[in-house]
Scaffold this motif. Structure first.
Motif, short mmCIF file in Angstrom:
data_model
loop_
_atom_site.label_atom_id
_atom_site.label_comp_id
_atom_site.label_asym_id
_atom_site.label_seq_id
_atom_site.Cartn_x
_atom_site.Cartn_y
_atom_site.Cartn_z
N TYR A 41 -34.24 -11.80 2.12
CA TYR A 41 -34.38 -12.77 3.45
C TYR A 41 -33.68 -12.94 4.92
CZ TYR A 41 -34.59 -17.57 5.76
OH TYR A 41 -34.23 -18.27 6.67
N VAL A 42 -34.77 -12.43 5.35
CA VAL A 42 -34.56 -12.27 6.36
C VAL A 42 -35.30 -13.23 7.61
CG1 VAL A 42 -34.86 -9.88 8.66
CG2 VAL A 42 -34.46 -9.15 5.94
N ARG A 43 -34.33 -13.59 8.37
CA ARG A 43 -34.77 -14.84 9.33
C ARG A 43 -34.68 -14.55 10.76
NH1 ARG A 43 -37.41 -18.72 11.67
NH2 ARG A 43 -37.16 -20.43 11.50
N THR A 59 -36.55 -4.75 -3.79
CA THR A 59 -35.38 -5.08 -4.69
C THR A 59 -36.18 -4.17 -6.34
OG1 THR A 59 -37.30 -7.26 -5.02
CG2 THR A 59 -35.24 -6.90 -3.48
N GLN A 60 -35.30 -4.80 -7.17
CA GLN A 60 -35.47 -4.54 -9.13
C GLN A 60 -36.44 -5.84 -9.69
OE1 GLN A 60 -35.21 -1.09 -8.89
NE2 GLN A 60 -34.25 -1.02 -6.75
N GLY A 61 -37.15 -6.43 -8.47
CA GLY A 61 -37.93 -7.66 -9.61
C GLY A 61 -37.49 -8.78 -8.17
N GLY A 62 -36.86 -9.24 -7.53
CA GLY A 62 -36.30 -10.01 -6.74
C GLY A 62 -37.28 -10.54 -5.79
N ASN A 63 -37.62 -11.32 -5.19
CA ASN A 63 -37.90 -12.31 -3.88
C ASN A 63 -38.00 -11.81 -3.48
OD1 ASN A 63 -39.71 -13.28 -6.19
ND2 ASN A 63 -38.99 -15.23 -5.75
N ILE A 64 -39.00 -11.19 -2.12
CA ILE A 64 -38.54 -10.66 -0.90
C ILE A 64 -39.21 -11.38 0.54
CG2 ILE A 64 -38.78 -9.04 1.58
CD1 ILE A 64 -38.81 -7.13 -0.81
N ARG A 65 -38.59 -12.54 1.35
CA ARG A 65 -38.88 -13.37 2.32
C ARG A 65 -38.61 -13.03 3.94
NH1 ARG A 65 -41.84 -17.87 4.10
NH2 ARG A 65 -40.47 -19.27 5.08
N TYR A 66 -39.04 -12.74 4.81
CA TYR A 66 -39.38 -12.31 6.26
C TYR A 66 -39.83 -13.72 7.00
CZ TYR A 66 -37.86 -7.89 5.63
OH TYR A 66 -36.98 -6.16 5.28
N VAL A 84 -43.41 -11.69 -2.73
CA VAL A 84 -43.42 -11.38 -0.56
C VAL A 84 -43.91 -12.57 -0.53
CG1 VAL A 84 -43.62 -10.21 0.25
CG2 VAL A 84 -42.78 -9.11 -1.59
N SER A 85 -43.06 -13.14 0.71
CA SER A 85 -43.82 -14.00 1.41
C SER A 85 -43.14 -13.88 2.83
CB SER A 85 -42.79 -15.65 1.25
OG SER A 85 -43.29 -16.84 2.65
N ILE A 86 -44.05 -13.83 3.88
CA ILE A 86 -43.99 -13.17 4.74
C ILE A 86 -44.87 -14.89 6.19
CG2 ILE A 86 -44.45 -11.45 6.95
CD1 ILE A 86 -44.89 -9.18 4.65
N GLU A 87 -44.37 -14.57 6.89
CA GLU A 87 -44.52 -15.50 8.36
C GLU A 87 -44.05 -15.62 9.11
OE1 GLU A 87 -44.98 -20.23 8.56
OE2 GLU A 87 -43.41 -20.17 7.43
N ALA A 88 -45.09 -14.81 10.83
CA ALA A 88 -44.93 -15.25 11.35
C ALA A 88 -45.39 -16.41 12.98
CB ALA A 88 -45.73 -13.44 11.88
N VAL A 89 -44.70 -17.63 12.52
CA VAL A 89 -44.91 -19.20 13.02
C VAL A 89 -45.81 -19.28 13.96
CG1 VAL A 89 -44.66 -21.41 13.47
CG2 VAL A 89 -43.26 -19.50 12.32
N THR A 90 -45.46 -17.95 15.07
CA THR A 90 -46.51 -18.09 16.55
C THR A 90 -47.71 -16.96 16.81
OG1 THR A 90 -44.70 -17.36 17.89
CG2 THR A 90 -45.08 -19.76 17.69
N ALA A 122 -46.03 -6.28 -4.43
CA ALA A 122 -45.53 -6.95 -4.95
C ALA A 122 -45.93 -8.14 -6.25
CB ALA A 122 -45.25 -8.59 -3.92
N ASP A 123 -45.98 -8.89 -7.15
CA ASP A 123 -46.85 -9.26 -8.18
C ASP A 123 -47.83 -10.25 -6.61
OD1 ASP A 123 -48.58 -10.32 -10.17
OD2 ASP A 123 -46.84 -11.90 -10.46
N GLU A 124 -47.41 -11.18 -6.28
CA GLU A 124 -48.06 -12.45 -5.47
C GLU A 124 -47.27 -12.09 -3.56
OE1 GLU A 124 -48.67 -15.96 -8.44
OE2 GLU A 124 -46.91 -16.56 -7.31
N LEU A 125 -48.19 -12.36 -2.98
CA LEU A 125 -48.27 -12.49 -1.41
C LEU A 125 -48.45 -13.62 -0.51
CD1 LEU A 125 -47.52 -10.47 0.84
CD2 LEU A 125 -49.39 -9.50 0.76
N ILE A 126 -47.96 -14.54 0.22
CA ILE A 126 -48.42 -14.89 1.03
C ILE A 126 -48.10 -14.73 2.13
CG2 ILE A 126 -47.67 -16.96 1.68
CD1 ILE A 126 -46.20 -18.29 -0.72
#
Length: 176
Positions: A41-43, A59-66, A84-90, A122-126
């Motif tokens: 998790y990186v914020r 990771t070895q199958g762990g989720n990643i969120r930026y 994996v989930s990546i969000e750039a709000v603005t 990744a398997d799924e990506l947002i």
């Protein structure tokens, strides 16, 4: 800037402003395949996350969120069978590499820069961005099964093989 390695367990980085992940600043969860317990998790609360083109989070199958208030510039995020989930709000989600492309007369991608390097595996990506996902001539390179994407302006994604565009449920990580 040095590698952060967790043998088994989550990695969390939280900054009030910017997170800069240099070439030597790889994040690695080297064992354990639990998608939440062995996640990254990186914020950047009020700033951007900027990875060097050769920086990686693996990771070895762990989720990643930026998650950043402004931009996220991606080197390599490799969750293997995780999500994996990546969000750039603005701002925008951008490719840090120089693997630029153009297109031929039929609209197919033609490499113009460095050899293609996958940004996200990744398997799924947002992907959620207030402005753009990728850029003209430098799309975000993916190898994923399912993609959920939302941008305020434009979307530029280059997938390795087949792709399902669909809603993806929330992607959980451990925040330590």
């Amino acid at each position: 800037n040095r590698q952060v390695n967790s043998f088994v367990g989550a990695i969390s980085l939280l900054a009030q402003q910017d997170v800069i992940q240099s070439s030597n600043g790889d994040l690695l969860v080297s064992a354990g395949n639990d998608s939440v317990l062995n996640s990254i998790y990186v914020r950047a609360v009020a700033g951007s996350i900027t990875m060097a083109g050769d920086a990686s989070s693996t990771t070895q199958g762990g989720n990643i969120r930026y998650l950043a208030e402004v931009d996220v510039t991606v080197g390599v995020l490799n969750a293997e069978t995780g999500d994996v989930s990546i969000e750039a709000v603005t701002g925008s989600i951008l490719d840090a590499q120089n693997d630029t492309i153009d297109h031929d007369a039929n609209g197919f991608a033609l490499p113009t820069g460095d050899a293609r390097m996958v940004n996200i595996d990744a398997d799924e990506l947002i992907l959620r961005a207030g402005v753009n996902v990728g850029a003209v001539g430098n799309s975000l390179d993916t190898t994923v099964n399912t993609l959920s994407v939302q941008a305020g302006t434009s979307i530029y994604v280059l997938e390795t093989d087949g792709l399902i565009l669909d809603a993806v449920g929330s992607i959980s990580v451990t925040r330590v």
